[in-house]
Write a protein that holds these residues in place. Sequence first.
Motif, mmCIF file in Angstrom:
data_model
loop_
_atom_site.group_PDB
_atom_site.id
_atom_site.type_symbol
_atom_site.label_atom_id
_atom_site.label_comp_id
_atom_site.label_asym_id
_atom_site.label_seq_id
_atom_site.Cartn_x
_atom_site.Cartn_y
_atom_site.Cartn_z
ATOM 1 N N THR A 1 8.282 -11.883 17.205
ATOM 2 C CA THR A 1 9.070 -11.924 18.438
ATOM 3 C C THR A 1 10.471 -11.437 18.123
ATOM 4 O O THR A 1 11.056 -11.825 17.115
ATOM 5 C CB THR A 1 9.134 -13.364 18.998
ATOM 6 O OG1 THR A 1 7.802 -13.847 19.176
ATOM 7 C CG2 THR A 1 9.867 -13.399 20.327
ATOM 8 N N ARG A 2 11.008 -10.568 18.984
ATOM 9 C CA ARG A 2 12.379 -10.076 18.821
ATOM 10 C C ARG A 2 13.228 -10.621 19.963
ATOM 11 O O ARG A 2 12.897 -10.438 21.134
ATOM 12 C CB ARG A 2 12.410 -8.548 18.854
ATOM 13 C CG ARG A 2 13.832 -7.989 18.705
ATOM 14 C CD ARG A 2 13.839 -6.485 18.661
ATOM 15 N NE ARG A 2 14.057 -5.931 19.991
ATOM 16 C CZ ARG A 2 14.390 -4.676 20.234
ATOM 17 N NH1 ARG A 2 14.512 -3.802 19.243
ATOM 18 N NH2 ARG A 2 14.562 -4.262 21.468
ATOM 19 N N TYR A 3 14.321 -11.272 19.587
ATOM 20 C CA TYR A 3 15.295 -11.760 20.565
ATOM 21 C C TYR A 3 16.549 -10.911 20.426
ATOM 22 O O TYR A 3 17.069 -10.743 19.326
ATOM 23 C CB TYR A 3 15.640 -13.228 20.307
ATOM 24 C CG TYR A 3 14.458 -14.152 20.434
ATOM 25 C CD1 TYR A 3 14.066 -14.638 21.677
ATOM 26 C CD2 TYR A 3 13.720 -14.532 19.317
ATOM 27 C CE1 TYR A 3 12.971 -15.486 21.795
ATOM 28 C CE2 TYR A 3 12.634 -15.377 19.426
ATOM 29 C CZ TYR A 3 12.260 -15.847 20.666
ATOM 30 O OH TYR A 3 11.171 -16.683 20.786
ATOM 31 N N GLU A 4 17.018 -10.390 21.552
ATOM 32 C CA GLU A 4 18.244 -9.597 21.547
ATOM 33 C C GLU A 4 19.437 -10.511 21.795
ATOM 34 O O GLU A 4 19.388 -11.382 22.665
ATOM 35 C CB GLU A 4 18.172 -8.515 22.627
ATOM 36 C CG GLU A 4 17.060 -7.519 22.362
ATOM 37 C CD GLU A 4 16.983 -6.430 23.418
ATOM 38 O OE1 GLU A 4 17.965 -6.221 24.168
ATOM 39 O OE2 GLU A 4 15.920 -5.783 23.488
ATOM 40 N N VAL A 5 20.489 -10.305 21.017
ATOM 41 C CA VAL A 5 21.712 -11.099 21.141
ATOM 42 C C VAL A 5 22.894 -10.119 21.217
ATOM 43 O O VAL A 5 23.649 -9.942 20.267
ATOM 44 C CB VAL A 5 21.880 -12.077 19.953
ATOM 45 C CG1 VAL A 5 23.015 -13.056 20.226
ATOM 46 C CG2 VAL A 5 20.586 -12.822 19.662
#
Length: 108
Positions: free
Chosen positions: A58-62
Amino acid sequence: MARIYLNQIAHGRSGDKGDTSNVCIFAREPKYYEIIKREVTIERVKEHFGDMVKGEITRYEVPSLNGFNFVMKHALGGGATHSLRLDSLGKSMGSAFMRMKIDVDEKE
């Protein structure tokens, strides 16, 4: 186009919890954020790690930190107490992540 290592435009922090590896990637400069967003996709990460990561990524953008958080499940051979890998902890996954090759336009 030039092919470079991710560590040339990013740095990271990583850790582990059981059999899950967590790697945060931060652009060295704000202008690199969009390059990382374009190049470091879940598909490319799966390709980079191959059979080493057996579960979901899973990739979370910040964007407020010019970064991304990648959570990779079933990535540590069962976790530190179960794995036969020499170094199964998440810290080594962060280092391996930085050796990912990406394509950049020489003008970027």
